[in-house]
Design an enzyme around this catalytic site. Structure first.
Site, PDB file in Angstrom:
ATOM      1  N   ALA A  60       0.918  -1.064  -0.105  1.00  0.00           N
ATOM      2  CA  ALA A  60      -0.040  -0.110   0.271  1.00  0.00           C
ATOM      3  C   ALA A  60       0.099   1.779   0.145  1.00  0.00           C
ATOM      4  O   ALA A  60       1.705   0.912   0.846  1.00  0.00           O
ATOM      5  CB  ALA A  60      -0.892   0.341   0.789  1.00  0.00           C
ATOM      6  N   VAL A  86       4.457  -1.432   3.662  1.00  0.00           N
ATOM      7  CA  VAL A  86       3.980  -0.268   3.126  1.00  0.00           C
ATOM      8  C   VAL A  86       5.216   0.784   2.115  1.00  0.00           C
ATOM      9  O   VAL A  86       6.416   0.480   2.029  1.00  0.00           O
ATOM     10  CB  VAL A  86       4.754   0.955   4.402  1.00  0.00           C
ATOM     11  CG1 VAL A  86       4.208   2.723   3.953  1.00  0.00           C
ATOM     12  CG2 VAL A  86       3.350   1.022   5.149  1.00  0.00           C
ATOM     13  N   LYS A  87       4.788   1.097   0.952  1.00  0.00           N
ATOM     14  CA  LYS A  87       5.505   0.888  -0.436  1.00  0.00           C
ATOM     15  C   LYS A  87       5.745   2.389  -0.415  1.00  0.00           C
ATOM     16  O   LYS A  87       5.369   3.486   0.008  1.00  0.00           O
ATOM     17  CB  LYS A  87       4.191   0.734  -1.605  1.00  0.00           C
ATOM     18  CG  LYS A  87       5.023   0.286  -2.704  1.00  0.00           C
ATOM     19  CD  LYS A  87       4.477  -0.084  -3.921  1.00  0.00           C
ATOM     20  CE  LYS A  87       4.776  -0.338  -5.267  1.00  0.00           C
ATOM     21  NZ  LYS A  87       3.253  -0.720  -6.238  1.00  0.00           N
ATOM     22  N   VAL A  88       6.946   3.187  -0.359  1.00  0.00           N
ATOM     23  CA  VAL A  88       7.720   4.360  -0.267  1.00  0.00           C
ATOM     24  C   VAL A  88       8.630   4.469  -1.505  1.00  0.00           C
ATOM     25  O   VAL A  88       9.164   3.865  -2.138  1.00  0.00           O
ATOM     26  CB  VAL A  88       8.690   4.417   0.769  1.00  0.00           C
ATOM     27  CG1 VAL A  88       9.883   4.936   1.014  1.00  0.00           C
ATOM     28  CG2 VAL A  88       7.892   4.015   2.079  1.00  0.00           C
TER      29      VAL A  88
END
Ligand code: G3P
Length: 218
Positions: A60, A86-88
């Site tokens: 996400a 968590v997509k960064v």
């Protein structure tokens, strides 16, 4: 090699999951918008629905581009479900955020990676996954799979734990070439996954087996 599906479409996720070979899901803001999911509450609910369906490895993406914003958003996303990754984005503050998440036990996927140098930075920052976009590289007349080979080689040199997640897959051959190159994960559209099943000799062979069986029953 792990198989992720690259979509926010629930029925496609379900179809891939029902095959029994799905290891996770990647989404991004464009894929969420494509499904018409708007507003923070709906977006968070959608992530939870995907997590409940697949149960593991659901990427996400944060929208913020500053360190503080990414941390606030990432903590909120990670609290939704244990499956959240968590997509960064691969930017300077993204590197700082990846390190913070890594130090605080939050899983991450570093996205928008187009070079080996960027992949080294993601690994140094402790990203769980690094996502080179191989289709977009091919679109720009470079060789996306060659980048996968290069990153796998470099990570092998130093024993980096970051998993190489080949993204922006356009066709079944991309998946096969990424497997040859040693990618840990491929995230693919449903069509590319199903495309792996196809071979005309399988269809011809099956038709003959069934016809012969029918003859034998007469
Ligand atoms: O999830 C990110 C990536 O797979 C994007 O793919 O097709 O928009 O280049 P694409």
């Amino acid at each position: 090699m792990k198989f992720f599906i690259d979509t926010a479409n629930i029925s496609q996720i379900k179809e891939a999951n029902d095959l029994g070979i799905l290891d996770g899901v990647t989404t991004n803001p464009s894929l969420m918008a494509k499904e018409g999911i708007k507003g923070e509450e709906n977006i968070l609910k959608h992530y939870v629905a995907i997590c409940n369906l697949v149960g593991k490895n659901v990427s996400a993406e944060v929208i913020s581009t500053d360190f503080e914003g990414m941390i606030t958003e990432g903590k909120k996303l990670a609290a939704l479900h244990p499956a959240i990754v968590v997509k960064v984005p691969m930017i300077k503050d993204g590197i700082k955020a990846l390190k913070w998440f890594s130090d605080n036990g939050i899983k991450t996927n570093c996205t928008l990676v187009f070079s080996a140098g960027q992949a080294i930075m993601a690994a140094k920052a402790g990203a769980n996954y690094v996502s080179p976009f191989i289709g977009r590289i091919d679109d720009a007349s470079w060789d996306g799979v060659q980048l996968i080979e290069q990153i796998v080689h470099i990570y092998g040199n130093y024993g980096y734990k970051t998993e190489v997640l080949a993204a922006s897959i356009r066709n079944p051959l991309h998946i096969v070439r990424c497997a040859e190159a040693g990618a840990d994960v491929c995230t693919c559209p449903l069509d590319s996954i199903l495309g792996l099943l196809k071979h005309p000799l399988t269809d011809i062979g099956l038709e003959k087996f069934l016809a012969d069986h029918k003859k034998g029953q007469q």
